[in-house]
Enzyme design. Structure first.
Site: not given
Ligand code: SAH
Ligand code: SF4
Length: 382
Positions: A92, A113, A120, A124, A127, A192, A366
């Site tokens: 994205e 962005c 990733c 976290c 996320c 990422g 994200c």
């Protein structure tokens, strides 16, 4: 697969053209087609001799990103692009109308962005990008292309409406006319962990920063990291002056450990030492990103340790109301809680902003559009 032409710097192209006994001005012509006209087809490069185009094609790809979903339509709202890569991975990019108070100086243009990895590895807890793990690093050209592709689509679809039907989205057409620059600020905050794809990121940023390439000022490029201390030091040793944002989200090891596994490897003591080093080498202010998550890190007792860290590192704090993610239990706190947290920080003489939410309605945090699309595809294929 052949390396993409957009993964080469001007110096590298010049060396290559010299080997081929091509005059140096041909490099400028090529760069103009790539970064000003943003063409997606070798045949469009009409002032390059056929023999040179042939040679280029034998050694390089000229890939572009395939748009499969776009959300948000008008120029004054956030627009989100979901791209399919050649291996069918999804990434994205999010285009945000300029907000001078955040990362750049006053501007009438846009912040983009960009993503740096597919998925990733850092996991976290809050996320969407980390939910399904890490798949691979983006290549240099895949990072660079996000800027070019967004500019291609925004300059060619001025009044397009939101579309989510891949069938109706065609690959970008070849543009032979130069069109204006749309992106003048970059934030490396998409999917990422940028500093885990260090070499490709740095080369891509070099190309996007160069006057012959993307032409985006280094001071208008912000790299965000969840806290990879050794790479922060490495970045400090680079000659370029990018801005650095640290995704802090917790001012104590206890809270960071709870929501960000990376903190077990690089606890706050290590992270702040690396930030100190960055500050000393660069003399530039760091930004702390602090997502406010209800009941996790939004209590007023967090303000004091956060202020202490910010003052010690001369950092500015960006408070970001959490964007709820489908399937995750975390919630955005009430607005009164957000503003109380901001006021308390300001009372302790910390420079802080509460980010105006621009992308909430379109899953702008994200990884969310990709996640949603992958889940929808899984439904369809069941
Ligand atoms: N991996 C890097 C950069 C990408 S994440 C990093 O972590 O800094 C970009 C930012 O979006 C980070 O600050 C991240 O913590 C934040 N973010 C992730 N999920 C979010 C959510 N659901 N709502 C608000 N911000 C989120
Ligand atoms: Fe990765 Fe950043 Fe998301 Fe953490 S916040 S999982 S580091 S993308």
């Amino acid at each position: 697969m052949l390396p993409d032409i957009k993964s080469l710097t001007k110096d590298e192209l010049e060396a290559r053209f010299q080997d081929w006994s091509e005059p140096a001005y041909r490099v400028s012509q090529l760069l103009n087609w790539l970064y000003v006209r943003r063409v997606t087809d070798w045949n469009a490069m009409s002032d390059l001799p056929q023999s040179l185009r042939q040679k280029l094609q034998t050694h390089h790809e000229l890939r572009s990103l395939e748009l499969i979903r776009k959300q948000g339509a008008s120029s004054d709202t956030t627009r989100k692009f979901l791209w399919r890569l050649t291996d069918h991975s999804l990434i994205e990019s999010v285009l945000i109308p300029a907000n001078p108070a955040l990362y750049g100086e006053a501007s009438d243009r846009h912040t983009l962005c960009v993503s740096t990895q597919v998925g990733c590895a850092y996991g976290c807890k809050f996320c969407a990008s980390g939910l399904e793990g890490w798949k691979r690093n983006l290549t240099v050209d895949e990072i660079v292309e996000q800027v070019l592709a967004v500019e291609r689509y925004t300059s060619s679809t001025s009044s397009s409406s939101s579309s989510s039907n891949p069938e109706t989205m065609t690959r970008s057409t070849t543009r032979t006319k130069a069109s204006g620059r749309i992106v003048d600020n970059l934030v490396i905050m998409g999917m990422g962990e940028p500093l885990a794809n260090y070499d490709n990121l740095l080369k891509a940023l070099k190309i996007l920063n160069a006057p012959w390439g993307g032409g985006i000022g280094a001071r208008k490029i912000t790299v965000s990291t969840s806290g990879l201390a050794p790479q922060i030091r490495k970045l400090a040793d680079e000659p370029v002056q990018f801005r650095l944002a640290i995704s802090l989200h917790g001012a104590t090891d206890e809270i960071r450990n709870r929501i960000m596994p990376v903190n077990r490897k690089y606890p706050l003591s290590k992270l702040t030492e690396a930030c100190d080093y960055y500050l000393k080498k660069k003399g530039r202010m760091i930004t702390f990103e602090y997502i406010l998550i209800a009941g996790v890190n939004d209590a007023l007792d967090q303000v004091k340790p956060l202020a202490a860290l910010a003052r010690r590192l001369k950092a500015k704090v960006n408070l970001i109301p959490y964007n709820n993610v489908d399937g995750l239990p975390w919630q955005r706190p009430a607005e009164a809680v957000q503003t109380a947290f901001l006021s308390a920080l300001e009372r302790l003489k910390v420079t802080a902003t509460l980010r105006l939410e621009k992308g909430h309605d379109i899953d702008a945090a994200c990884g969310q559009l990709r996640l949603k699309t992958e889940r929808e595809m899984a439904e369809v294929n069941r």
